[in-house]
Design a protein around this motif. Structure first.
Motif, PDB file in Angstrom:
ATOM      1  N   ALA A 143      34.544  73.766  17.340  1.00  0.00           N
ATOM      2  CA  ALA A 143      33.836  73.923  15.472  1.00  0.00           C
ATOM      3  C   ALA A 143      33.142  75.174  15.075  1.00  0.00           C
ATOM      4  N   HIS A 144      32.240  74.555  15.926  1.00  0.00           N
ATOM      5  CA  HIS A 144      31.154  75.515  14.757  1.00  0.00           C
ATOM      6  C   HIS A 144      31.441  76.538  16.396  1.00  0.00           C
ATOM      7  N   ARG A 145      31.770  77.084  16.638  1.00  0.00           N
ATOM      8  CA  ARG A 145      32.397  78.612  17.054  1.00  0.00           C
ATOM      9  C   ARG A 145      33.111  79.108  16.181  1.00  0.00           C
ATOM     10  N   ALA A 146      34.294  78.448  15.991  1.00  0.00           N
ATOM     11  CA  ALA A 146      35.178  78.846  14.592  1.00  0.00           C
ATOM     12  C   ALA A 146      34.767  79.117  14.384  1.00  0.00           C
ATOM     13  N   ALA A 147      33.173  78.598  13.053  1.00  0.00           N
ATOM     14  CA  ALA A 147      33.434  79.014  11.683  1.00  0.00           C
ATOM     15  C   ALA A 147      31.781  79.603  12.334  1.00  0.00           C
ATOM     16  N   ASP A 148      31.544  80.247  13.270  1.00  0.00           N
ATOM     17  CA  ASP A 148      30.257  81.385  12.905  1.00  0.00           C
ATOM     18  C   ASP A 148      30.518  82.242  12.942  1.00  0.00           C
ATOM     19  N   PRO A 149      29.431  83.029  12.052  1.00  0.00           N
ATOM     20  CA  PRO A 149      30.492  84.680  11.142  1.00  0.00           C
ATOM     21  C   PRO A 149      29.948  85.521  12.277  1.00  0.00           C
ATOM     22  N   ARG A 150      29.334  85.417  13.285  1.00  0.00           N
ATOM     23  CA  ARG A 150      29.075  86.469  14.209  1.00  0.00           C
ATOM     24  C   ARG A 150      30.160  86.935  14.875  1.00  0.00           C
ATOM     25  N   PHE A 151      31.212  85.623  15.298  1.00  0.00           N
ATOM     26  CA  PHE A 151      32.754  86.129  16.375  1.00  0.00           C
ATOM     27  C   PHE A 151      33.735  86.488  15.064  1.00  0.00           C
ATOM     28  N   ALA A 152      33.486  86.803  12.768  1.00  0.00           N
ATOM     29  CA  ALA A 152      34.133  87.062  12.246  1.00  0.00           C
ATOM     30  C   ALA A 152      34.502  89.100  13.030  1.00  0.00           C
ATOM     31  N   PRO A 153      35.697  89.671  13.085  1.00  0.00           N
ATOM     32  CA  PRO A 153      37.428  88.256  11.672  1.00  0.00           C
ATOM     33  C   PRO A 153      37.747  87.621  13.262  1.00  0.00           C
ATOM     34  N   LEU A 154      37.938  86.106  13.195  1.00  0.00           N
ATOM     35  CA  LEU A 154      38.415  85.453  14.500  1.00  0.00           C
ATOM     36  C   LEU A 154      39.178  84.387  13.933  1.00  0.00           C
ATOM     37  N   SER A 155      40.496  85.160  14.132  1.00  0.00           N
ATOM     38  CA  SER A 155      41.259  84.291  13.641  1.00  0.00           C
ATOM     39  C   SER A 155      41.367  82.608  14.540  1.00  0.00           C
ATOM     40  N   THR A 156      41.570  81.141  13.532  1.00  0.00           N
ATOM     41  CA  THR A 156      41.408  80.427  14.787  1.00  0.00           C
ATOM     42  C   THR A 156      42.963  79.140  14.014  1.00  0.00           C
ATOM     43  N   VAL A 157      43.192  78.880  14.911  1.00  0.00           N
ATOM     44  CA  VAL A 157      44.635  78.245  14.963  1.00  0.00           C
ATOM     45  C   VAL A 157      44.176  76.898  15.453  1.00  0.00           C
ATOM     46  N   ARG A 158      43.941  76.261  15.048  1.00  0.00           N
ATOM     47  CA  ARG A 158      44.183  74.275  15.445  1.00  0.00           C
ATOM     48  C   ARG A 158      44.876  73.531  14.823  1.00  0.00           C
ATOM     49  N   LEU A 159      45.622  72.945  16.568  1.00  0.00           N
ATOM     50  CA  LEU A 159      46.907  72.150  16.849  1.00  0.00           C
ATOM     51  C   LEU A 159      46.098  70.937  17.066  1.00  0.00           C
ATOM     52  N   ARG A 160      46.609  70.086  16.355  1.00  0.00           N
ATOM     53  CA  ARG A 160      45.621  68.530  16.953  1.00  0.00           C
ATOM     54  C   ARG A 160      47.298  67.323  17.520  1.00  0.00           C
ATOM     55  N   HIS A 161      47.975  68.249  18.002  1.00  0.00           N
ATOM     56  CA  HIS A 161      49.082  66.869  18.350  1.00  0.00           C
ATOM     57  C   HIS A 161      49.976  67.852  19.071  1.00  0.00           C
ATOM     58  N   PRO A 162      50.245  67.579  20.228  1.00  0.00           N
ATOM     59  CA  PRO A 162      51.018  68.387  21.570  1.00  0.00           C
ATOM     60  C   PRO A 162      52.601  68.779  20.585  1.00  0.00           C
ATOM     61  N   ARG A 163      53.316  67.858  19.436  1.00  0.00           N
ATOM     62  CA  ARG A 163      54.137  68.325  18.708  1.00  0.00           C
ATOM     63  C   ARG A 163      53.688  69.437  17.994  1.00  0.00           C
ATOM     64  N   ASP A 164      52.187  69.527  16.903  1.00  0.00           N
ATOM     65  CA  ASP A 164      51.936  70.868  16.597  1.00  0.00           C
ATOM     66  C   ASP A 164      51.981  71.786  17.388  1.00  0.00           C
ATOM     67  N   THR A 165      51.472  71.919  18.199  1.00  0.00           N
ATOM     68  CA  THR A 165      51.745  73.410  19.990  1.00  0.00           C
ATOM     69  C   THR A 165      53.017  73.807  19.777  1.00  0.00           C
ATOM     70  N   ALA A 166      53.911  72.685  20.156  1.00  0.00           N
ATOM     71  CA  ALA A 166      55.246  73.072  20.597  1.00  0.00           C
ATOM     72  C   ALA A 166      55.880  73.622  18.953  1.00  0.00           C
ATOM     73  N   ALA A 167      56.130  73.620  17.797  1.00  0.00           N
ATOM     74  CA  ALA A 167      56.544  73.664  16.843  1.00  0.00           C
ATOM     75  C   ALA A 167      55.778  75.297  16.758  1.00  0.00           C
ATOM     76  N   TRP A 168      54.432  75.575  16.890  1.00  0.00           N
ATOM     77  CA  TRP A 168      53.794  76.838  15.910  1.00  0.00           C
ATOM     78  C   TRP A 168      54.152  77.891  17.208  1.00  0.00           C
ATOM     79  N   LEU A 169      54.621  77.331  18.425  1.00  0.00           N
ATOM     80  CA  LEU A 169      54.583  77.968  19.251  1.00  0.00           C
ATOM     81  C   LEU A 169      56.800  78.499  19.210  1.00  0.00           C
ATOM     82  N   ALA A 170      56.644  77.914  18.848  1.00  0.00           N
ATOM     83  CA  ALA A 170      58.599  77.875  18.486  1.00  0.00           C
ATOM     84  C   ALA A 170      58.064  79.096  18.091  1.00  0.00           C
ATOM     85  N   ALA A 171      57.613  79.366  16.237  1.00  0.00           N
ATOM     86  CA  ALA A 171      57.645  79.422  15.113  1.00  0.00           C
ATOM     87  C   ALA A 171      56.807  81.564  15.078  1.00  0.00           C
ATOM     88  N   LEU A 172      56.754  81.391  16.511  1.00  0.00           N
ATOM     89  CA  LEU A 172      56.013  82.842  17.428  1.00  0.00           C
ATOM     90  C   LEU A 172      57.046  83.600  17.551  1.00  0.00           C
TER      91      LEU A 172
END
Length: 172
Positions: A143-172
């Protein structure tokens, strides 16, 4: 998405997702543990920084790791996307336990020719112990690294459950 880090605690499914993304996006996949452990007795790659530096200079890649401390900033500096498998312990622990039991029973060969053994289960470095003890701190670090401006522009995809991951992957 050309340079992707798939991050999360041990057992979340980073390698599985990275391989799936590699196939879907035609990106070369690099297994960080295979780069890190290069010999028996869990010997560490003496050339890790140089190896990962060369990899990170490539225009397209996907790596399944937050990155070992020696190369963590290098990977985060060069990534354009972080896919964070931010799963709760009750999802991760059964996965890591099943995987470790399978690896131990079948004597599956891992990175550098190593294997998980029953005696390894007593070590604080065993994946099951590591997943349990590092779950909260690993989440805070990501969380700290994802919000750290040193790493911008960095797109972060945060997936909180395997079903969210499956849906995200299917939508690619």
């Amino acid at each position: 998405m050309e340079r992707i880090l798939v991050v999360g605690v041990t057992g979340a499914g980073k390698s599985t997702l990275a391989r799936a993304l590699s196939g879907r996006l035609d990106l070369p996949y690099r297994d960080m543990d295979a780069l890190y452990y290069t010999g028996r007795e869990w010997a560490v790659n003496d050339d890790l920084v140089a190896t990962v530096s060369r990899l990170a200079d490539e225009p397209r890649w996907i790596v399944d790791s937050l990155g070992y401390p020696e190369v963590r900033d290098l990977l985060w500096d060069r990534a354009d996307t972080v896919v964070w498998l931010d799963y709760p312990r009750h999802v991760v622990m059964p996965r890591v336990l099943r995987r470790s039991v399978r690896r131990t029973v079948t004597r599956e060969v891992l990175f550098g020719g190593n294997r998980e053994t029953w005696s390894d289960w007593l070590s604080r470095h065993h994946p099951a112990w590591w997943a349990w003890t590092q779950h909260t701190s690993r989440g805070r670090e990501i969380a700290h690294r994802a919000a750290d401006p040193r790493f911008a522009p960095l797109s972060t995809v945060r997936l909180r459950h395997p079903r969210d991951t499956a849906a995200w992957l299917a939508a690619l």
